[in-house]
Write a protein that holds these residues in place. Structure first.
Motif, PDB file in Angstrom:
ATOM      1  N   LEU A 209       0.802  -1.225   0.000  1.00  0.00           N
ATOM      2  CA  LEU A 209       0.000   0.000   0.000  1.00  0.00           C
ATOM      3  C   LEU A 209       0.837   1.280   0.000  1.00  0.00           C
ATOM      4  O   LEU A 209       0.342   2.344  -0.354  1.00  0.00           O
ATOM      5  CB  LEU A 209      -0.947   0.005   1.205  1.00  0.00           C
ATOM      6  CG  LEU A 209      -2.106  -0.992   1.144  1.00  0.00           C
ATOM      7  CD1 LEU A 209      -2.818  -1.047   2.492  1.00  0.00           C
ATOM      8  CD2 LEU A 209      -3.090  -0.632   0.034  1.00  0.00           C
ATOM      9  N   LYS A 210       2.092   1.191   0.449  1.00  0.00           N
ATOM     10  CA  LYS A 210       3.023   2.338   0.451  1.00  0.00           C
ATOM     11  C   LYS A 210       2.567   3.478   1.369  1.00  0.00           C
ATOM     12  O   LYS A 210       2.936   4.635   1.153  1.00  0.00           O
ATOM     13  CB  LYS A 210       3.247   2.866  -0.970  1.00  0.00           C
ATOM     14  CG  LYS A 210       3.775   1.822  -1.949  1.00  0.00           C
ATOM     15  CD  LYS A 210       4.023   2.443  -3.313  1.00  0.00           C
ATOM     16  CE  LYS A 210       4.369   1.392  -4.367  1.00  0.00           C
ATOM     17  NZ  LYS A 210       5.609   0.684  -4.082  1.00  0.00           N
ATOM     18  N   ILE A 211       1.796   3.166   2.394  1.00  0.00           N
ATOM     19  CA  ILE A 211       1.408   4.187   3.368  1.00  0.00           C
ATOM     20  C   ILE A 211       2.603   4.514   4.267  1.00  0.00           C
ATOM     21  O   ILE A 211       2.786   5.655   4.669  1.00  0.00           O
ATOM     22  CB  ILE A 211       0.183   3.714   4.178  1.00  0.00           C
ATOM     23  CG1 ILE A 211      -1.033   3.656   3.252  1.00  0.00           C
ATOM     24  CG2 ILE A 211      -0.071   4.610   5.385  1.00  0.00           C
ATOM     25  CD1 ILE A 211      -2.232   2.949   3.825  1.00  0.00           C
ATOM     26  N   PHE A 212       3.418   3.509   4.559  1.00  0.00           N
ATOM     27  CA  PHE A 212       4.674   3.692   5.276  1.00  0.00           C
ATOM     28  C   PHE A 212       5.824   3.411   4.312  1.00  0.00           C
ATOM     29  O   PHE A 212       5.861   2.326   3.718  1.00  0.00           O
ATOM     30  CB  PHE A 212       4.779   2.729   6.466  1.00  0.00           C
ATOM     31  CG  PHE A 212       3.825   3.015   7.590  1.00  0.00           C
ATOM     32  CD1 PHE A 212       4.249   3.704   8.721  1.00  0.00           C
ATOM     33  CD2 PHE A 212       2.508   2.583   7.527  1.00  0.00           C
ATOM     34  CE1 PHE A 212       3.383   3.958   9.769  1.00  0.00           C
ATOM     35  CE2 PHE A 212       1.627   2.832   8.569  1.00  0.00           C
ATOM     36  CZ  PHE A 212       2.061   3.529   9.693  1.00  0.00           C
ATOM     37  N   PRO A 213       6.771   4.319   4.145  1.00  0.00           N
ATOM     38  CA  PRO A 213       7.884   4.103   3.204  1.00  0.00           C
ATOM     39  C   PRO A 213       8.991   3.239   3.810  1.00  0.00           C
ATOM     40  O   PRO A 213      10.156   3.615   3.860  1.00  0.00           O
ATOM     41  CB  PRO A 213       8.360   5.531   2.918  1.00  0.00           C
ATOM     42  CG  PRO A 213       8.080   6.269   4.184  1.00  0.00           C
ATOM     43  CD  PRO A 213       6.803   5.681   4.727  1.00  0.00           C
ATOM     44  N   ILE A 214       8.603   2.074   4.289  1.00  0.00           N
ATOM     45  CA  ILE A 214       9.531   1.110   4.880  1.00  0.00           C
ATOM     46  C   ILE A 214       9.205  -0.271   4.318  1.00  0.00           C
ATOM     47  O   ILE A 214       8.143  -0.470   3.726  1.00  0.00           O
ATOM     48  CB  ILE A 214       9.473   1.116   6.433  1.00  0.00           C
ATOM     49  CG1 ILE A 214       8.022   1.052   6.923  1.00  0.00           C
ATOM     50  CG2 ILE A 214      10.166   2.349   6.984  1.00  0.00           C
ATOM     51  CD1 ILE A 214       7.871   1.064   8.440  1.00  0.00           C
ATOM     52  N   LYS A 215      10.112  -1.227   4.518  1.00  0.00           N
ATOM     53  CA  LYS A 215       9.985  -2.536   3.873  1.00  0.00           C
ATOM     54  C   LYS A 215       9.735  -3.659   4.870  1.00  0.00           C
ATOM     55  O   LYS A 215      10.086  -3.566   6.044  1.00  0.00           O
ATOM     56  CB  LYS A 215      11.255  -2.842   3.074  1.00  0.00           C
ATOM     57  CG  LYS A 215      11.482  -1.906   1.907  1.00  0.00           C
ATOM     58  CD  LYS A 215      12.762  -2.250   1.171  1.00  0.00           C
ATOM     59  CE  LYS A 215      13.005  -1.305  -0.006  1.00  0.00           C
ATOM     60  NZ  LYS A 215      14.274  -1.616  -0.703  1.00  0.00           N
ATOM     61  N   THR A 216       9.133  -4.721   4.346  1.00  0.00           N
ATOM     62  CA  THR A 216       8.916  -5.957   5.098  1.00  0.00           C
ATOM     63  C   THR A 216       9.924  -6.989   4.601  1.00  0.00           C
ATOM     64  O   THR A 216       9.962  -7.299   3.409  1.00  0.00           O
ATOM     65  CB  THR A 216       7.474  -6.462   4.908  1.00  0.00           C
ATOM     66  OG1 THR A 216       6.561  -5.462   5.387  1.00  0.00           O
ATOM     67  CG2 THR A 216       7.250  -7.751   5.664  1.00  0.00           C
ATOM     68  N   MET A 217      10.744  -7.489   5.521  1.00  0.00           N
ATOM     69  CA  MET A 217      11.861  -8.368   5.170  1.00  0.00           C
ATOM     70  C   MET A 217      11.692  -9.747   5.820  1.00  0.00           C
ATOM     71  O   MET A 217      11.006  -9.891   6.825  1.00  0.00           O
ATOM     72  CB  MET A 217      13.179  -7.752   5.653  1.00  0.00           C
ATOM     73  CG  MET A 217      13.296  -6.246   5.437  1.00  0.00           C
ATOM     74  SD  MET A 217      13.399  -5.793   3.701  1.00  0.00           S
ATOM     75  CE  MET A 217      15.089  -6.291   3.366  1.00  0.00           C
ATOM     76  N   ARG A 218      12.379 -10.749   5.274  1.00  0.00           N
ATOM     77  CA  ARG A 218      12.329 -12.086   5.856  1.00  0.00           C
ATOM     78  C   ARG A 218      13.411 -12.235   6.929  1.00  0.00           C
ATOM     79  O   ARG A 218      14.544 -11.774   6.757  1.00  0.00           O
ATOM     80  CB  ARG A 218      12.536 -13.163   4.791  1.00  0.00           C
ATOM     81  CG  ARG A 218      12.478 -14.585   5.384  1.00  0.00           C
ATOM     82  CD  ARG A 218      12.543 -15.670   4.325  1.00  0.00           C
ATOM     83  NE  ARG A 218      12.736 -16.974   4.948  1.00  0.00           N
ATOM     84  CZ  ARG A 218      11.774 -17.716   5.478  1.00  0.00           C
ATOM     85  NH1 ARG A 218      10.526 -17.268   5.470  1.00  0.00           N
ATOM     86  NH2 ARG A 218      12.026 -18.886   6.033  1.00  0.00           N
ATOM     87  N   PHE A 219      13.047 -12.889   8.045  1.00  0.00           N
ATOM     88  CA  PHE A 219      14.046 -13.223   9.042  1.00  0.00           C
ATOM     89  C   PHE A 219      15.118 -14.120   8.432  1.00  0.00           C
ATOM     90  O   PHE A 219      14.806 -15.043   7.656  1.00  0.00           O
ATOM     91  CB  PHE A 219      13.419 -13.982  10.220  1.00  0.00           C
ATOM     92  CG  PHE A 219      12.678 -13.113  11.200  1.00  0.00           C
ATOM     93  CD1 PHE A 219      13.338 -12.148  11.949  1.00  0.00           C
ATOM     94  CD2 PHE A 219      11.317 -13.275  11.390  1.00  0.00           C
ATOM     95  CE1 PHE A 219      12.666 -11.363  12.865  1.00  0.00           C
ATOM     96  CE2 PHE A 219      10.624 -12.495  12.302  1.00  0.00           C
ATOM     97  CZ  PHE A 219      11.303 -11.533  13.048  1.00  0.00           C
ATOM     98  N   ALA A 220      16.366 -13.906   8.796  1.00  0.00           N
ATOM     99  CA  ALA A 220      17.445 -14.786   8.359  1.00  0.00           C
ATOM    100  C   ALA A 220      17.342 -16.115   9.100  1.00  0.00           C
ATOM    101  O   ALA A 220      17.016 -16.157  10.293  1.00  0.00           O
ATOM    102  CB  ALA A 220      18.794 -14.130   8.641  1.00  0.00           C
ATOM    103  N   ASN A 221      17.606 -17.195   8.408  1.00  0.00           N
ATOM    104  CA  ASN A 221      17.622 -18.504   9.056  1.00  0.00           C
ATOM    105  C   ASN A 221      18.855 -18.623   9.943  1.00  0.00           C
ATOM    106  O   ASN A 221      19.942 -18.174   9.576  1.00  0.00           O
ATOM    107  CB  ASN A 221      17.647 -19.624   8.009  1.00  0.00           C
ATOM    108  CG  ASN A 221      16.323 -19.755   7.294  1.00  0.00           C
ATOM    109  OD1 ASN A 221      15.278 -19.721   7.920  1.00  0.00           O
ATOM    110  ND2 ASN A 221      16.369 -19.908   5.976  1.00  0.00           N
TER     111      ASN A 221
END
Length: 196
Positions: free
Chosen positions: A94-106
């Protein structure tokens, strides 16, 4: 009264059960006209962020959601949808927050998904966390996290790395944990949201 946005990717039952326990009135939003019936909104979500965004786009509600001015709370994947991008499905959101969703490192020490209780630490004061002590435990189930950001992070947690447990921008809020499954403090947060 809270309007729950229905788009086919939310675990609505546990949320509605919590709202009923708390005596917080709610209803369902299925189309754009329904937004006018409520004074605050919840975007629930479970599963895959990319697939959830696709379902949300299919409802035709995305422009309306982005233009909301009343208090709006994203829960779990619903929170991730508020960000600009997710590594899950390589998806623009949606780009309401200019931040990213990342995957946890194994890693051998931290299993993914992150499942269970974790402490949450407020980074800023906000009525959403009123009467919730610093370091209170909330229940998480997620493989992806929202990057910590000094501008938008409302509270943080640590699992392998520090990440945003909740975010806040204007009338938009997001929580990575499940308040409806987090006992007394989760119920306190839902009550606080109902009064914003």
């Amino acid at each position: 009264m809270i309007g729950i946005i229905r788009y086919g990717a939310g675990n609505i039952f546990s949320l509605t059960a919590a709202l009923e326990r708390l005596g917080i009135p709610y209803g369902m939003i299925n189309k754009e006209d329904d937004f006018d019936l409520y004074d605050r909104y919840i975007i629930p979500g479970v599963g895959h962020a990319g697939a959830a965004m696709h379902k949300l786009e299919n409802t035709g509600l995305v422009p309306k959601i982005k233009s909301l001015t009343k208090p709006t709370l994203g829960i779990c994947v619903g929170m991730q949808l508020l960000t600009s991008y997710s590594e899950e499905g390589d998806a623009d959101l949606l780009k309401i927050f200019p931040i990213k969703t990342m995957r946890f490192a194994n890693s051998t020490e931290y299993k993914v998904p992150h499942t269970g209780w974790n402490q949450v630490y407020p980074e800023r004061e906000n009525p959403l966390f009123e009467n919730i002590p610093n370091g209170s435990h909330f229940y998480f189930v997620h493989s992806y996290f929202i990057e910590f950001d000094n501008t938008f992070t409302l509270s943080s947690a640590i699992y392998n790395n520090k990440f945003s447990a909740s975010i806040w921008r204007d009338n938009f809020y997001g929580v990575q944990f499940h308040p409806e499954k987090s006992g007394a403090y989760g119920e306190t947060l839902l009550k606080n949201f109902s009064k914003l």
